[in-house]
Motif scaffolding. Structure first.
Motif, short mmCIF file in Angstrom:
data_model
loop_
_atom_site.label_atom_id
_atom_site.label_comp_id
_atom_site.label_asym_id
_atom_site.label_seq_id
_atom_site.Cartn_x
_atom_site.Cartn_y
_atom_site.Cartn_z
N GLY A 1 35.82 -17.84 -54.99
CA GLY A 1 37.03 -17.03 -54.93
C GLY A 1 37.15 -16.22 -56.21
N ASP B 1 33.69 -15.78 -50.61
CA ASP B 1 32.86 -16.60 -49.73
C ASP B 1 33.46 -18.00 -49.69
N ASP B 2 33.98 -18.40 -48.54
CA ASP B 2 34.70 -19.67 -48.42
C ASP B 2 33.80 -20.87 -48.62
N ARG B 3 32.51 -20.64 -48.75
CA ARG B 3 31.58 -21.74 -49.01
C ARG B 3 31.46 -22.07 -50.49
N TRP B 4 31.89 -21.08 -51.38
CA TRP B 4 31.68 -21.40 -52.80
C TRP B 4 32.47 -20.55 -53.80
N TYR C 1 40.27 -25.26 -55.46
CA TYR C 1 40.10 -23.81 -55.63
C TYR C 1 41.24 -23.03 -54.96
N ALA C 2 41.69 -23.50 -53.79
CA ALA C 2 42.80 -22.81 -53.12
C ALA C 2 44.08 -22.93 -53.94
N VAL D 1 39.06 -14.20 -51.50
CA VAL D 1 38.10 -15.23 -51.12
C VAL D 1 36.82 -14.52 -50.74
#
Length: 263
Positions: free
Chosen positions: A85, A80-83, A62-63, A78
């Protein structure tokens, strides 16, 4: 596969954004899956308006996708860095999703191995399989959004393409959520009950029977937060229920468990 339908975009600017974004996604060479409204339309034949794309990818990618689009001049976010972008251009965007918002749905190799391919804007793109499409929508139950209609429509129109054993494996810990959706399907479509395999319903009902013979859990738990953090906030903050993770109060009458030990 040949898509049964495609969603309609809200205007020409949205069409141009989707076409450009898809072109850049294909050209970047990073694996992705088309999901969301496009997948629902492809499997069910339902065409409804949309303004964006839902793109699924592995967490490790994803990044890279966001970095690629940043280099192309898009704005990225971003959320929510849990799921989740986002890739943004003006008032249009698409979501880059690599897990479920509630932690139940990591996107891994199996999603790509079972994916289908469709033609979109002159490109062959991979689209999420109906099994994982159902899984991705089972927990979307908020005050302002409920995807149960999508779940039952996918079962109705693509039941013969669903890997039911894999779906049960995905939902193993949360089998009751799957049972509720299947009962919902049976109620909505009484003449189509045979679309769900008998063995699956028997298995889930047998689990329910066995569970009913157990004593009540000691810990007060509210799993509603897996559906909506907002709608079930009061349960955790004021009523003493444990969140999806962490400690809560014992239910009234439960035996106190010594800290660090077991009952």
């Amino acid at each position: 596969m040949e898509a049964k339908a495609a969603p309609t975009l809200v205007n020409a600017d949205a069409e141009a954004f989707v076409a450009e974004s898809l072109e850049d996604l294909v050209n970047c060479g990073i694996p992705f899956l088309l999901a969301g409204t496009y997948a629902v339309s492809a499997y069910t034949g339902i065409s409804r308006p949309t303004k964006d794309l839902d793109i699924f990818c592995r967490a490790g990618d994803y990044a890279r996708i966001l970095a690629h689009f940043k280099a192309k001049g898009y704005e990225i976010e971003v959320e929510d860095d849990r799921w989740l972008g986002k890739v943004i251009k003006g008032k249009y965007f698409f979501d880059v999703i690599f897990a479920g918002s509630n932690g139940t749905m990591p996107i891994g190799d199996g999603w790509f191995e079972s994916a289908r391919q469709i033609e979109m804007n002159g490109h062959q793109v991979r689209i999420i399989a109906p099994t994982e499409l159902i899984w991705s929508k089972c927990f979307v139950q908020l005050r302002h959004r409920y995807d149960g209609g999508d779940v039952v429509h996918v079962i109705l129109r693509a039941h013969d393409q669903i890997d039911w054993e894999r779906l049960l494996n995905h939902m193993e810990v949360h089998w009751e959520v799957l049972l509720v959706h299947l009962l919902n399907f049976r109620w909505i479509y009484p003449t189509e009950r045979d679309k769900v395999p008998d063995w699956l319903l028997d298995e889930l009902l047998d689990r329910l029977k066995a569970q009913r013979e157990l004593p009540l859990p000691q810990m007060k738990v509210c799993r509603g937060r897996m559906f909506s953090r907002v709608d079930f906030e009061i349960d955790v903050k004021e009523w003493g229920f444990a969140d999806v993770g962490g400690e809560g109060e014992l239910r009234e009458g439960a035996k106190e468990i010594p800290q660090g030990g077991s009952a």
